[in-house]
Enzyme design. Structure first.
Site, PDB file in Angstrom:
ATOM      1  N   CYS A  95      84.580  64.368  85.504  1.00 34.54           N
ATOM      2  CA  CYS A  95      83.791  63.154  85.274  1.00 34.54           C
ATOM      3  C   CYS A  95      83.157  62.782  86.608  1.00 34.54           C
ATOM      4  O   CYS A  95      82.947  63.655  87.449  1.00 34.54           O
ATOM      5  CB  CYS A  95      84.649  62.028  84.699  1.00 34.54           C
ATOM      6  SG  CYS A  95      85.940  61.405  85.804  1.00 34.54           S
ATOM      7  N   PHE A  96      82.860  61.508  86.826  1.00 36.67           N
ATOM      8  CA  PHE A  96      82.141  61.165  88.048  1.00 36.67           C
ATOM      9  C   PHE A  96      83.008  61.317  89.298  1.00 36.67           C
ATOM     10  O   PHE A  96      82.613  61.934  90.278  1.00 36.67           O
ATOM     11  CB  PHE A  96      81.585  59.738  87.977  1.00 36.67           C
ATOM     12  CG  PHE A  96      80.729  59.387  89.167  1.00 36.67           C
ATOM     13  CD1 PHE A  96      79.506  59.999  89.361  1.00 36.67           C
ATOM     14  CD2 PHE A  96      81.168  58.462  90.105  1.00 36.67           C
ATOM     15  CE1 PHE A  96      78.723  59.703  90.477  1.00 36.67           C
ATOM     16  CE2 PHE A  96      80.391  58.154  91.214  1.00 36.67           C
ATOM     17  CZ  PHE A  96      79.173  58.770  91.392  1.00 36.67           C
TER      18      PHE A  96
END
Length: 367
Positions: A95-96
């Site tokens: 994810c980020f």
């Protein structure tokens, strides 16, 4: 069970498939060449959970996230994730920042009986790694620039060398105002990521990297400043082709080879002609009013001939005028400002022969 990883170098050198669980809007802004987007949250869910986080804190955001994760939503997500995992069992998810969304995805998969590792630090850490490598390698890798006026065949020469960085291929653009291709250009972040990965792979072996001379912008993709600076300082090989041969090559590339992408029929010839006129209009101010009108009139005549007979020869006088009155002068001015050494100069065939020897035997032996 495979472990989570922070070995970003191995991920990019080995083209490891990546499952990006960020929202679609984040993925569109920038990702990695072997990543596919299978979001944990869609754009709207991400937005309202972000608002909850800002107003009430992390736990409230987590609770809202689980409320949104209905049975049907979770089932849909799992089906897509598991399909990716079956196709890419050697991959990773991210994810980020490698935090809540990655670990939530990982936990949902484990609950379904599937273990799949994540990338620690997520997108942000991988992106920072590639930016650092791009800066370092731009300064460390020895480069040789293939230079020459428009239509000299520089791109073909670059494509014939294994140790080369094909900037136009990465940008999906030929570099000039007429250089747009059928494919959509990558986002700037994607362009930089691919540049960095290519340089990283090239750094695994010794020897110079051959690169085509380019201006700062290739279409809408901007060369990173340190790479551009390195290119200006790098020694050059000059391709010096006669004007008419350059014009013929340009007509081949921009008309003959472009036409099949429009279908090859009369209506397609008109579509190509419209595109060429639109491209010419982009440099109207730089050409000046009278010169633009003259060139546009020639272009209209050449487009008409293409529609009527399918012949391309009428474009050659137009291209010769465009080279003489615009492109050659601009390029010569830029070349005069360069102080880097010239290793070799010659026509296309002579440069090709020199490059083949240089790659096979080394630069000094070829000089």
């Amino acid at each position: 069970m495979r472990q989570n990883t922070a070995d970003y170098r191995a991920l990019f050198l080995n083209d490891i498939p990546l499952m990006d669980v960020r929202a679609a809007i984040e993925f569109q802004r920038g990702a990695f060449p072997y990543a596919q987007n299978f979001p944990l949250l869609d754009d709207r869910q991400r937005e309202i959970i972000g608002i909850e986080y800002k107003q009430k804190g992390q736990q409230a955001a987590i609770d809202l996230g689980w409320q949104l994760a209905t049975t049907d939503v979770v089932k849909q997500r799992l089906n897509r994730w598991c399909q990716f995992i079956r196709q890419h069992p050697q991959g990773y998810l991210y994810c980020f920042r490698g935090g809540l969304r990655s670990r939530t995805t990982q936990q949902l998969l484990r609950d379904a009986g599937v273990d799949y590792p994540l990338v620690e630090g997520g997108y942000k850490a991988m992106r920072n790694y590639l930016l650092t490598e791009l800066e370092n390698l731009s300064q460390q890798l020895p480069m040789i620039v293939i230079a020459g006026h428009t239509g000299s065949g520089k791109t073909e020469l670059i494509q014939g060398i294994n140790r080369s960085l094909d900037l136009e291929a990465i940008a999906r653009h030929r570099g000039s105002s007429f250089g747009s291709t059928d494919g959509k250009q990558p986002a700037q972040i994607d362009f930089e990521n691919q540049l960095s990965i290519n340089l990283l792979k090239l750094s695994q072996a010794a020897g110079p990297v051959f690169i085509e001379d380019e201006s700062r912008l290739i279409g809408r993709c901007a060369l990173p400043p340190l790479l551009q600076s390195a290119m200006k300082k790098a020694p050059r090989v000059l391709v010096e082709e006669p004007l008419e041969q350059r014009a013929q090559r340009i007509v081949r590339d921009y008309v003959c080879e472009a036409l099949p992408h429009f279908g090859g029929e009369a209506i397609s010839a008109k579509a190509l002609g419209d595109k060429l006129r639109n491209n010419l209009n982009k440099i109207r101010k730089r050409l000046g009013g009278l010169r633009y009108q003259q060139l546009d009139a020639q272009l209209v005549e050449a487009n008409g001939e293409l529609e009527r007979s399918g012949h391309h020869d009428a474009y050659i006088p137009l291209v010769i005028n465009l080279l003489r009155e615009y492109y050659d002068g601009s390029y010569s001015y830029l070349m005069e400002k360069r102080e880097s050494a010239i290793l070799f100069r010659g026509n296309y065939d002579e440069v090709k022969e020199w490059l083949e020897k240089a790659v096979l035997h080394g630069i000094e032996e070829s000089a």
